[in-house]
Design a protein around this motif. Sequence first.
Motif, PDB file in Angstrom:
ATOM      1  N   GLY A  13       0.805  -1.202   0.000  1.00 22.02           N
ATOM      2  CA  GLY A  13       0.000   0.000   0.000  1.00 22.02           C
ATOM      3  C   GLY A  13       0.845   1.262   0.000  1.00 22.02           C
ATOM      4  N   MET A  14       2.057   1.160  -0.539  1.00 21.05           N
ATOM      5  CA  MET A  14       2.983   2.288  -0.520  1.00 21.05           C
ATOM      6  C   MET A  14       3.458   2.592  -1.937  1.00 21.05           C
ATOM      7  SD  MET A  14       5.234   1.092   2.752  1.00 21.05           S
ATOM      8  CE  MET A  14       6.129   2.613   2.941  1.00 21.05           C
ATOM      9  N   THR A  15       2.597   3.187  -2.725  1.00 21.78           N
ATOM     10  CA  THR A  15       3.012   3.567  -4.074  1.00 21.78           C
ATOM     11  C   THR A  15       3.763   4.887  -4.005  1.00 21.78           C
ATOM     12  OG1 THR A  15       0.913   4.683  -4.417  1.00 21.78           O
ATOM     13  CG2 THR A  15       1.067   2.396  -5.163  1.00 21.78           C
ATOM     14  N   ASN A  16       4.199   5.345  -5.147  1.00 25.19           N
ATOM     15  CA  ASN A  16       4.861   6.638  -5.275  1.00 25.19           C
ATOM     16  C   ASN A  16       6.171   6.685  -4.490  1.00 25.19           C
ATOM     17  OD1 ASN A  16       2.573   7.364  -6.714  1.00 25.19           O
ATOM     18  ND2 ASN A  16       1.604   8.300  -4.949  1.00 25.19           N
ATOM     19  N   ARG A  17       7.198   6.146  -5.084  1.00 31.20           N
ATOM     20  CA  ARG A  17       8.484   6.107  -4.411  1.00 31.20           C
ATOM     21  C   ARG A  17       9.622   6.109  -5.420  1.00 31.20           C
ATOM     22  NH1 ARG A  17       8.195   0.135  -2.095  1.00 31.20           N
ATOM     23  NH2 ARG A  17       6.037   0.631  -1.979  1.00 31.20           N
ATOM     24  N   TYR A  18      10.765   6.521  -4.946  1.00 29.88           N
ATOM     25  CA  TYR A  18      11.992   6.341  -5.703  1.00 29.88           C
ATOM     26  C   TYR A  18      12.579   5.006  -5.291  1.00 29.88           C
ATOM     27  CZ  TYR A  18      12.101  11.050  -7.531  1.00 29.88           C
ATOM     28  OH  TYR A  18      11.809  12.197  -8.221  1.00 29.88           O
ATOM     29  N   ARG A  19      13.160   4.339  -6.263  1.00 29.56           N
ATOM     30  CA  ARG A  19      13.840   3.067  -5.990  1.00 29.56           C
ATOM     31  C   ARG A  19      15.252   3.157  -6.554  1.00 29.56           C
ATOM     32  NH1 ARG A  19       9.883  -1.329  -8.291  1.00 29.56           N
ATOM     33  NH2 ARG A  19      11.425  -2.732  -7.440  1.00 29.56           N
ATOM     34  N   TRP A  20      16.190   2.687  -5.786  1.00 35.43           N
ATOM     35  CA  TRP A  20      17.592   2.740  -6.159  1.00 35.43           C
ATOM     36  C   TRP A  20      17.896   1.699  -7.232  1.00 35.43           C
ATOM     37  CZ3 TRP A  20      21.726  -0.430  -3.424  1.00 35.43           C
ATOM     38  CH2 TRP A  20      22.981  -0.144  -3.930  1.00 35.43           C
ATOM     39  N   ILE A  21      18.594   2.122  -8.275  1.00 36.17           N
ATOM     40  CA  ILE A  21      19.070   1.198  -9.304  1.00 36.17           C
ATOM     41  C   ILE A  21      20.433   0.721  -8.820  1.00 36.17           C
ATOM     42  CG2 ILE A  21      19.699   0.920 -11.729  1.00 36.17           C
ATOM     43  CD1 ILE A  21      17.737   3.290 -12.287  1.00 36.17           C
ATOM     44  N   GLU A  22      20.553  -0.556  -8.542  1.00 33.60           N
ATOM     45  CA  GLU A  22      21.658  -1.086  -7.748  1.00 33.60           C
ATOM     46  C   GLU A  22      23.060  -0.899  -8.309  1.00 33.60           C
ATOM     47  OE1 GLU A  22      20.995  -5.047  -6.324  1.00 33.60           O
ATOM     48  OE2 GLU A  22      19.660  -4.307  -4.775  1.00 33.60           O
ATOM     49  N   SER A  23      23.218  -0.779  -9.609  1.00 31.00           N
ATOM     50  CA  SER A  23      24.579  -0.608 -10.134  1.00 31.00           C
ATOM     51  C   SER A  23      24.525   0.080 -11.491  1.00 31.00           C
ATOM     52  CB  SER A  23      25.294  -1.955 -10.265  1.00 31.00           C
ATOM     53  OG  SER A  23      24.743  -2.700 -11.332  1.00 31.00           O
ATOM     54  N   TRP A  24      25.680   0.604 -11.868  1.00 39.13           N
ATOM     55  CA  TRP A  24      25.776   1.272 -13.164  1.00 39.13           C
ATOM     56  C   TRP A  24      25.565   0.273 -14.302  1.00 39.13           C
ATOM     57  CZ3 TRP A  24      24.902   5.937 -14.411  1.00 39.13           C
ATOM     58  CH2 TRP A  24      25.274   6.424 -15.665  1.00 39.13           C
ATOM     59  N   SER A  25      26.038  -0.962 -14.135  1.00 40.82           N
ATOM     60  CA  SER A  25      25.854  -1.951 -15.198  1.00 40.82           C
ATOM     61  C   SER A  25      24.373  -2.316 -15.350  1.00 40.82           C
ATOM     62  CB  SER A  25      26.710  -3.197 -14.971  1.00 40.82           C
ATOM     63  OG  SER A  25      26.301  -3.882 -13.813  1.00 40.82           O
ATOM     64  N   ILE A  26      23.637  -2.368 -14.258  1.00 45.93           N
ATOM     65  CA  ILE A  26      22.193  -2.616 -14.355  1.00 45.93           C
ATOM     66  C   ILE A  26      21.530  -1.445 -15.075  1.00 45.93           C
ATOM     67  CG2 ILE A  26      20.054  -2.764 -12.999  1.00 45.93           C
ATOM     68  CD1 ILE A  26      21.675  -4.462 -10.975  1.00 45.93           C
ATOM     69  N   PHE A  27      21.953  -0.233 -14.738  1.00 48.41           N
ATOM     70  CA  PHE A  27      21.408   0.976 -15.349  1.00 48.41           C
ATOM     71  C   PHE A  27      21.647   0.995 -16.855  1.00 48.41           C
ATOM     72  CE2 PHE A  27      21.738   5.353 -16.754  1.00 48.41           C
ATOM     73  CZ  PHE A  27      20.682   5.989 -16.128  1.00 48.41           C
ATOM     74  N   THR A  28      22.904   0.742 -17.265  1.00 44.60           N
ATOM     75  CA  THR A  28      23.265   0.908 -18.680  1.00 44.60           C
ATOM     76  C   THR A  28      23.144  -0.356 -19.513  1.00 44.60           C
ATOM     77  OG1 THR A  28      25.598   0.541 -18.149  1.00 44.60           O
ATOM     78  CG2 THR A  28      24.832   2.831 -18.251  1.00 44.60           C
ATOM     79  N   GLU A  29      23.464  -1.515 -18.942  1.00 41.75           N
ATOM     80  CA  GLU A  29      23.515  -2.743 -19.734  1.00 41.75           C
ATOM     81  C   GLU A  29      22.231  -3.562 -19.674  1.00 41.75           C
ATOM     82  OE1 GLU A  29      27.090  -4.869 -18.636  1.00 41.75           O
ATOM     83  OE2 GLU A  29      28.221  -2.988 -18.643  1.00 41.75           O
ATOM     84  N   LYS A  30      21.546  -3.522 -18.544  1.00 41.70           N
ATOM     85  CA  LYS A  30      20.326  -4.306 -18.426  1.00 41.70           C
ATOM     86  C   LYS A  30      19.106  -3.508 -18.907  1.00 41.70           C
ATOM     87  CE  LYS A  30      17.748  -7.140 -15.152  1.00 41.70           C
ATOM     88  NZ  LYS A  30      17.704  -7.631 -13.769  1.00 41.70           N
ATOM     89  N   TYR A  31      18.954  -2.294 -18.378  1.00 41.70           N
ATOM     90  CA  TYR A  31      17.781  -1.481 -18.729  1.00 41.70           C
ATOM     91  C   TYR A  31      18.069  -0.461 -19.828  1.00 41.70           C
ATOM     92  CZ  TYR A  31      15.648  -3.743 -14.780  1.00 41.70           C
ATOM     93  OH  TYR A  31      15.162  -4.700 -13.928  1.00 41.70           O
TER      94      TYR A  31
END
Length: 163
Positions: free
Chosen positions: A120-138
């Motif tokens: 029941g807790m919408t509206n949040r920021y979530r941490w992207i765990e690593s730069w490789s996840i940021f650039t290579e996965k997503y």
Amino acid sequence: MKRLRRLCFALALGLGLSLTTAGVSTAAPEVVAACPPEGTRFKTPTTGATVFLVGPSGFLYSIPSEAVYRKLWRTWDGIITIDRASCNKSSYALTNGRLRHWDGGGANVYIWDESWDDFGMTNRYRWIESWSIFTEKYHFDPEAIEEVKYGSDIYPILEPNWT
């Protein structure tokens, strides 16, 4: 494209076998593709211009507008087209999706995830765990990151993180 390759492979194998082999059906098998892996962006022939993203834990997001899309990715490159039935799960709009980094908060980049609702807790920021996840996965666009001056501009930060 995968289906075409699979079909050609199946046909090549089938040419070497007799159609009268006992116990072998000559009916064409139904090809059912699985939902693509996390990080995949896709469109479908039946949903128009809507782009979907397979997020963490296979959570399926729809990108509600080109404006939101441009806050996450620079180009339309990398979007595949699949049959929506192959990923037949509910999707949630990544409404107002954006990327932020607090200039006094280390290297962490956060994504606004208005859809995630586990307690029941919408509206949040979530941490992207690593730069490789940021650039290579997503394949997010580093230039789309908004630099903010205050940590309170990235609030609330709640788990689970984007993995």
